[in-house]
Write a protein that holds these residues in place. Structure first.
Motif, mmCIF file in Angstrom:
data_model
loop_
_atom_site.group_PDB
_atom_site.id
_atom_site.type_symbol
_atom_site.label_atom_id
_atom_site.label_comp_id
_atom_site.label_asym_id
_atom_site.label_seq_id
_atom_site.Cartn_x
_atom_site.Cartn_y
_atom_site.Cartn_z
ATOM 1 N N MET A 1 24.302 11.133 -7.041
ATOM 2 C CA MET A 1 24.254 10.494 -5.722
ATOM 3 C C MET A 1 23.031 10.975 -4.941
ATOM 4 S SD MET A 1 25.558 8.326 -3.617
ATOM 5 C CE MET A 1 27.152 8.013 -4.335
ATOM 6 N N GLN A 2 22.732 12.301 -5.086
ATOM 7 C CA GLN A 2 21.589 12.856 -4.370
ATOM 8 C C GLN A 2 20.297 12.196 -4.800
ATOM 9 O OE1 GLN A 2 21.042 17.056 -4.872
ATOM 10 N NE2 GLN A 2 19.844 17.277 -3.018
ATOM 11 N N ALA A 3 20.111 12.012 -6.129
ATOM 12 C CA ALA A 3 18.902 11.367 -6.639
ATOM 13 C C ALA A 3 18.793 9.931 -6.125
ATOM 14 C CB ALA A 3 18.898 11.395 -8.164
ATOM 15 N N THR A 4 19.954 9.235 -6.077
ATOM 16 C CA THR A 4 19.954 7.865 -5.576
ATOM 17 C C THR A 4 19.515 7.816 -4.116
ATOM 18 O OG1 THR A 4 21.727 7.300 -7.111
ATOM 19 C CG2 THR A 4 21.365 5.810 -5.273
ATOM 20 N N ASN A 5 19.999 8.754 -3.317
ATOM 21 C CA ASN A 5 19.594 8.812 -1.905
ATOM 22 C C ASN A 5 18.092 9.035 -1.763
ATOM 23 O OD1 ASN A 5 22.207 8.396 -1.048
ATOM 24 N ND2 ASN A 5 22.665 10.585 -0.786
ATOM 25 N N LYS A 6 17.540 9.910 -2.602
ATOM 26 C CA LYS A 6 16.109 10.173 -2.540
ATOM 27 C C LYS A 6 15.304 8.932 -2.925
ATOM 28 C CE LYS A 6 16.292 15.161 -3.314
ATOM 29 N NZ LYS A 6 15.967 16.275 -4.238
ATOM 30 N N GLU A 7 15.777 8.237 -3.950
ATOM 31 C CA GLU A 7 15.081 7.016 -4.361
ATOM 32 C C GLU A 7 15.135 5.962 -3.262
ATOM 33 O OE1 GLU A 7 16.876 5.891 -8.015
ATOM 34 O OE2 GLU A 7 15.915 7.496 -9.178
ATOM 35 N N ALA A 8 16.260 5.861 -2.591
ATOM 36 C CA ALA A 8 16.384 4.906 -1.491
ATOM 37 C C ALA A 8 15.480 5.288 -0.334
ATOM 38 C CB ALA A 8 17.840 4.837 -1.031
ATOM 39 N N ARG A 9 15.396 6.585 -0.064
ATOM 40 C CA ARG A 9 14.514 7.047 1.013
ATOM 41 C C ARG A 9 13.060 6.734 0.691
ATOM 42 N NH1 ARG A 9 12.825 12.468 2.329
ATOM 43 N NH2 ARG A 9 14.197 13.238 0.672
ATOM 44 N N LEU A 10 12.658 6.974 -0.575
ATOM 45 C CA LEU A 10 11.287 6.665 -0.981
ATOM 46 C C LEU A 10 11.017 5.171 -0.886
ATOM 47 C CD1 LEU A 10 8.539 7.441 -2.126
ATOM 48 C CD2 LEU A 10 9.545 7.395 -4.426
ATOM 49 N N ALA A 11 11.995 4.342 -1.291
ATOM 50 C CA ALA A 11 11.822 2.886 -1.200
ATOM 51 C C ALA A 11 11.619 2.458 0.245
ATOM 52 C CB ALA A 11 13.028 2.176 -1.803
ATOM 53 N N GLY A 12 12.326 3.095 1.159
ATOM 54 C CA GLY A 12 12.140 2.785 2.572
ATOM 55 C C GLY A 12 10.764 3.169 3.065
ATOM 56 N N VAL A 13 10.259 4.292 2.593
ATOM 57 C CA VAL A 13 8.904 4.730 2.973
ATOM 58 C C VAL A 13 7.862 3.750 2.437
ATOM 59 C CG1 VAL A 13 7.173 6.547 2.678
ATOM 60 C CG2 VAL A 13 9.549 7.165 3.116
ATOM 61 N N VAL A 14 8.019 3.327 1.199
ATOM 62 C CA VAL A 14 7.072 2.372 0.591
ATOM 63 C C VAL A 14 7.057 1.067 1.377
ATOM 64 C CG1 VAL A 14 6.637 0.944 -1.442
ATOM 65 C CG2 VAL A 14 7.173 3.376 -1.720
ATOM 66 N N GLU A 15 8.244 0.588 1.771
ATOM 67 C CA GLU A 15 8.304 -0.653 2.548
ATOM 68 C C GLU A 15 7.586 -0.491 3.890
ATOM 69 O OE1 GLU A 15 11.583 -3.915 4.200
ATOM 70 O OE2 GLU A 15 12.242 -2.028 3.305
ATOM 71 N N LYS A 16 7.755 0.652 4.516
ATOM 72 C CA LYS A 16 7.079 0.916 5.787
ATOM 73 C C LYS A 16 5.562 0.902 5.598
ATOM 74 C CE LYS A 16 6.750 4.390 9.467
ATOM 75 N NZ LYS A 16 7.243 5.721 9.934
ATOM 76 N N VAL A 17 5.101 1.519 4.528
ATOM 77 C CA VAL A 17 3.663 1.554 4.236
ATOM 78 C C VAL A 17 3.146 0.142 3.968
ATOM 79 C CG1 VAL A 17 1.918 2.372 2.601
ATOM 80 C CG2 VAL A 17 3.711 3.928 3.384
#
Length: 418
Positions: A1-17
């Protein structure tokens, strides 16, 4: 679950960029369109035809394809003449040809943009065994350190030039230095400030590697006398397998041609073999591919900024070359980032790069270069000498999509893995 949360957080950062860099992309596309038009006009003016792609062998006399290609290069770079040859093995070789072609015993070479790229230090005689260096030929060398703000120290330059200063050299790109690359306008300003204070024989030379077609002007158009670069970088469009170019004043190109081949022959010989088609086509593709690489650098800068990592130029800063400097917090992070870039390469993805000695460098170098053409830095690469501060130089990318995938994975593995 922790890895999934990190991947989701990174995806959100990429979308912002993605959202914030779109206005910058528009400017990149406008420059690519302008440069594409410039190339198209040159191809039409010099009546490039399919027979210009025919190979020559042996001495290469009367090679119309080779000679026309050099006219196209001269036209594009607004130079009197050009020398474009597969026999030039690298950008360093092209620069060396310029230095030895122009300078004579008793002359002095002055680099006004600080210490030049590592591979040039053997050429001038600062490192290595000195064999064949400028120093061995009694050609003096000095460089002027940059000011604290990264600008050329013009007062010190004017103080230290002398009648023997025959060549003023400018390195457009940062190389393996922390200083910014120099824009065309900055090159214009430094030439304008220095030229009135040197003799009429002084030659202003610009190492143009990594810079071609990033801006709408080139150094010859703002006062440079001679430029040089590599065809496995920008002007090769990602498909040229080897070669380099020089462009500038007719008399200087003649001298460089005599250095490359031999006095009395110069540009008249040099077989093109089967290189002409890709040299023409690569040049024509160059504005688009360079634009893709610059977009990739902008994305890299934007993503790293969101991760709190120092990276220059900033995503919204003016661009004059392909290079994105990334300041990693440790040797381990530098190696990890480079190894993931390699893992996301189309070629040799299974290879894990490790720091090692490379000819021409004083420190071990880490190099991620899963490229179709060996050493081609218009393709996505990441490299740098292993020394504090741990600066990795990420450059190139034949497609923006590839850069985005690889850099996102490198950020994930380096900063989101734990």
């Amino acid at each position: 679950m922790q890895a999934t949360n990190k991947e989701a957080r990174l995806a959100g950062v990429v979308e912002k960029v993605d959202n914030k860099i779109q206005p910058v992309f528009k400017g990149i596309q406008e420059k690519a369109l302008f440069n594409q038009g410039k190339l198209l006009e040159a191809f039409r003016k010099h009546r490039v035809s399919d027979y210009h792609f025919n190979p020559s062998t042996g001495y290469g006399y009367d090679d119309d394809g080779r000679d026309t290609l050099e006219k196209v290069y001269a036209e594009v770079f607004q130079a009197e003449a050009a020398l474009v040859r597969p026999q030039i093995i690298s950008g360093t070789h092209a620069i060396s040809t310029a230095l030895f072609g122009v300078l004579r015993p008793g002359d002095e070479l002055m680099y006004v943009t600080g210490t030049p790229y590592d591979t040039l230090l053997d050429i001038v005689g600062l490192t290595g065994n000195g064999i064949g260096s400028l120093k061995e030929y009694n050609i003096a060398y000095q460089h002027i350190d940059l000011c604290a703000d990264g600008k050329v120290d013009v007062p010190t330059v004017l103080e230290r030039v002398s009648p023997k200063t025959k060549m003023i050299a400018i390195q457009r790109s940062r190389g393996y230095a922390a200083r910014p690359s120099f824009t065309i306008n900055e090159i214009k300003e430094m030439i304008a400030a220095i030229r009135p204070h040197v003799g009429p024989e002084a030659v202003f030379f610009v190492d143009n590697c990594y810079g071609e077609f990033v801006e709408t002007l080139e150094p010859i158009e703002v006062g440079a006398d001679l430029i040089a670069g590599s065809l496995i970088k920008n002007p090769g469009g990602g498909i040229v397998k080897m070669g380099g170019y020089l462009a500038g004043r007719e008399d200087l190109i003649e001298r460089c041609a005599y250095r490359l081949t031999t006095p009395g022959i110069g540009r008249e010989a040099g077989a093109s073999l089967y290189s002409l088609l890709e040299m023409y086509q690569g040049l024509f593709l160059a504005p688009h591919v360079v634009g893709e690489a610059v977009k990739g650098a902008v994305f890299t800068a934007g993503l790293l900024e969101e991760c709190g990592v120092l990276s220059t130029p900033a995503w919204d800063s003016p661009r004059t070359d392909l290079i994105q400097m990334v300041a990693l917090p440790s040797k381990e992070a530098m190696i990890a980032f480079a190894q993931t870039i390699q893992k996301y390469s189309p070629v040799n993805a299974a290879v894990k790069p490790i720091p090692a000695y490379m000819p021409g460098y004083e420190d071990d170098v880490i190099m991620a270069a899963g490229t179709f053409i060996q050493g081609a830095s218009l393709e996505l690469t990441a490299d740098g000498p292993i020394r504090p501060p741990y600066l990795l130089y990420v450059q190139g990318g034949l497609t923006y999509e590839h850069v985005k995938l690889a850099v996102t994975a490198a950020v994930k593995d380096t900063f989101f893995a734990q």
